[in-house]
Design an enzyme around this catalytic site. Structure first.
Site, short mmCIF file in Angstrom:
data_model
loop_
_atom_site.label_atom_id
_atom_site.label_comp_id
_atom_site.label_asym_id
_atom_site.label_seq_id
_atom_site.Cartn_x
_atom_site.Cartn_y
_atom_site.Cartn_z
N GLY A 44 0.88 -1.16 -0.02
CA GLY A 44 -0.09 -0.17 -0.04
C GLY A 44 0.70 1.09 0.12
O GLY A 44 0.19 2.24 0.01
N ASP A 90 3.95 -2.74 3.46
CA ASP A 90 4.85 -2.37 2.44
C ASP A 90 6.23 -2.61 3.13
O ASP A 90 6.32 -2.97 4.28
CB ASP A 90 4.92 -1.07 2.00
CG ASP A 90 5.18 -0.86 0.43
OD1 ASP A 90 6.30 -1.43 0.26
OD2 ASP A 90 4.32 -0.36 -0.41
N ASP A 96 6.84 -8.46 3.32
CA ASP A 96 7.26 -8.77 1.87
C ASP A 96 6.30 -9.85 1.61
O ASP A 96 5.94 -10.71 2.07
CB ASP A 96 8.77 -9.44 2.03
CG ASP A 96 9.09 -10.03 0.78
OD1 ASP A 96 8.44 -10.05 -0.35
OD2 ASP A 96 10.42 -10.41 0.61
N ARG A 129 -3.84 -2.56 -4.85
CA ARG A 129 -3.81 -1.74 -6.21
C ARG A 129 -2.48 -1.44 -6.80
O ARG A 129 -1.45 -0.82 -6.38
CB ARG A 129 -4.48 -0.29 -5.71
CG ARG A 129 -4.87 0.78 -6.68
CD ARG A 129 -5.09 2.21 -5.94
NE ARG A 129 -5.42 3.07 -6.85
CZ ARG A 129 -4.49 3.59 -7.93
NH1 ARG A 129 -3.34 3.72 -7.68
NH2 ARG A 129 -5.27 4.68 -8.95
N HIS A 163 1.10 -5.45 -11.83
CA HIS A 163 1.77 -4.91 -12.87
C HIS A 163 3.47 -4.66 -12.70
O HIS A 163 3.78 -4.51 -13.78
CB HIS A 163 0.81 -3.69 -13.48
CG HIS A 163 1.28 -2.31 -12.57
ND1 HIS A 163 1.21 -1.31 -13.46
CD2 HIS A 163 1.73 -2.21 -11.33
CE1 HIS A 163 1.37 -0.52 -12.35
NE2 HIS A 163 1.93 -0.96 -11.24
#
Length: 451
Positions: A256, A278, A309, A325, A329
């Site tokens: 996040g 994170d 992690d 979110r 990718h």
């Protein structure tokens, strides 16, 4: 036939402009002008609203296709082939704080000589040449504390800086990476163009954790904050029925960052609890942001940061929602599957997985069972436009290539994302997105076929 296409493109532009005119006249507003600085006002809100998204996309796509048709092939090649210079000029503009200098000057403007006077290390002649290509905070505050120049901002300047630095330099090595015998067919995150450009065996995120890269890491964190602009706030707010979750339900924002998405959700859905996960260095920066903007949330325990992690065992085993979110990718399929599988292992039978990603449209009209599920997002453009709206969606393809250059990763079609979820024990139950946007929130539940 081409002459008919030119006329059709002209008609599409005219119809779209008419639609925009009617919408603005109904609200007694004028369309935002290029002569004025950006302002978050009613006109800008209407211009970027989902109701006018299709019209805006049509104008961009048709205009670009019209230009490509009438401009000489050599002119098109030169314009696109040399466009890297725009990135270089934008980075110089950001580094020289020109925007801040001009903002403080107000509507009366400032002579370029005075801009250079405020930045004495700059050459007037060179700056003039740069401004012939491209036309937060106060300048004194930035110059007095340059290491903190991006803190407390929207992150846009940080994004421009990253684009002109790490992203730009890495992209220059795409050819070498794709022709090198070691990296040409590799999907490993430490064998990307980035690694050749920066002469490192560490992947991008490991590189950012290394000594001496604290400023780069914090700048990248702020740049990610700016990427919230890839979608409107409603995309997150309406991307899942958050309000229907019971009081005290736990939402885990996986990867996040500074918690920008969580802050938006917490504002609208204060009945929920949130954990932002994170890397430890990002969590430290995130806590600073929340201490400044929403200290009561941290103090009450409603929101907390957790160093984690996401390739390892997910510690949150009672989550109502795992929210990812723009995470997968950043990774190739194998690593993306590892992330999704770790969440599936820790999920309960009632846990929801919400994945927020761009859905890369096909360049040609395509219809499958998966594309039908995302039909409200991947809308095929009217003829004679390219099926994917061409230049209107160029940013998504640019991001895709940046993912490739930086991480050996990619943006994905909806069918591709669906395949990743199905292969890791998740079953899609809902797809939501705003009209005219390719950014989708995909909701999945644990499937029975998982081991």
């Amino acid at each position: 036939m081409t002459l008919e296409h030119l006329q059709s493109l002209h008609a599409l532009i005219g119809d779209a402009i008419k639609e925009i005119q009617e919408a603005f006249r109904a609200e007694n507003l004028d369309y935002p002008s290029l002569e004025s600085p950006f302002a978050s006002d009613e006109a800008e809100e209407l211009a970027s609203s989902p109701s006018l998204a299709e019209a805006s996309k049509t104008i961009i796509a048709a205009s670009s296709q019209l230009i490509a048709t009438v401009r000489s092939p050599f002119g098109t090649v030169c314009n696109n082939g040399m466009s890297f210079l725009v990135s270089a000029c934008l980075r110089l503009t950001e580094q020289a704080h020109v925007v801040e200098v001009l903002r403080e000057a107000g509507e009366s403007g400032l002579h370029l000589i005075q801009c250079v006077f405020l930045r004495p290390t700059m050459s007037l002649q060179k700056l003039l040449r740069m401004f012939s290509r491209i036309i937060g905070k106060g300048i004194e505050e930035i110059l007095s504390s340059p290491q903190n120049k991006y803190q407390g901002t929207s992150g846009m300047a940080a994004f421009v800086a990253c684009a002109g630095d790490e992203f730009f330099k890495s992209a220059a090595f795409l050819t070498e990476a794709m022709t090198n015998p070691t990296s040409a067919h590799s999907r490993l995150p430490n064998q990307a163009a980035f690694n050749l450009a920066w002469n490192t065996d560490a992947n991008f995120f490991q590189f950012m954790e290394q000594p001496g890269n604290k400023f780069r890491s914090e700048r990248f964190g702020m740049a990610i904050k700016a990427t919230e602009g890839f979608s409107r706030p409603e995309a997150t707010i309406d991307g899942f029925p958050w309000r229907e979750l019971p009081e005290g339900s736990l939402v885990v924002d996986v990867g996040g960052g500074l918690g920008t998405s969580t802050m938006l959700l917490q504002t609208h859905f204060p009945h929920l609890k949130y954990v932002i996960q994170d890397l430890s260095s990002i969590c430290v920066s995130g806590k600073k942001v929340w201490q400044e903007q929403a200290p009561l949330c941290l103090g009450s325990g409603q929101v907390r940061f957790e160093a984690h992690d996401f390739f390892t065992t997910q510690p949150q085993t009672q989550a109502s929602v795992f929210y990812l979110r723009t995470i997968i990718h950043d990774w190739d399929d194998t690593n993306a599957q590892t992330i999704l599988r770790q969440l599936r292992i820790s999920a309960t039978s009632t846990t929801f997985l919400v994945v927020g990603e761009h859905t890369l449209p096909y360049a040609c009209a395509t219809e499958t069972s998966a594309t039908k599920l995302a039909s409200g997002i991947n809308v095929t453009a009217p003829l004679p436009l390219l099926a994917n709206f061409g230049e209107a969606h160029a940013m998504i393809y640019d991001i895709d290539m940046n993912m490739h250059a930086m991480f050996n990763a990619q943006e994905r079609t909806f069918s591709h994302i669906a395949g990743l979820l199905n292969s890791t024990g998740w079953s899609i139950i809902d797809v939501r997105g705003l009209r005219g946007s390719l950014f989708a929130h995909i909701t999945a539940k644990p499937s029975q076929e998982f081991s």
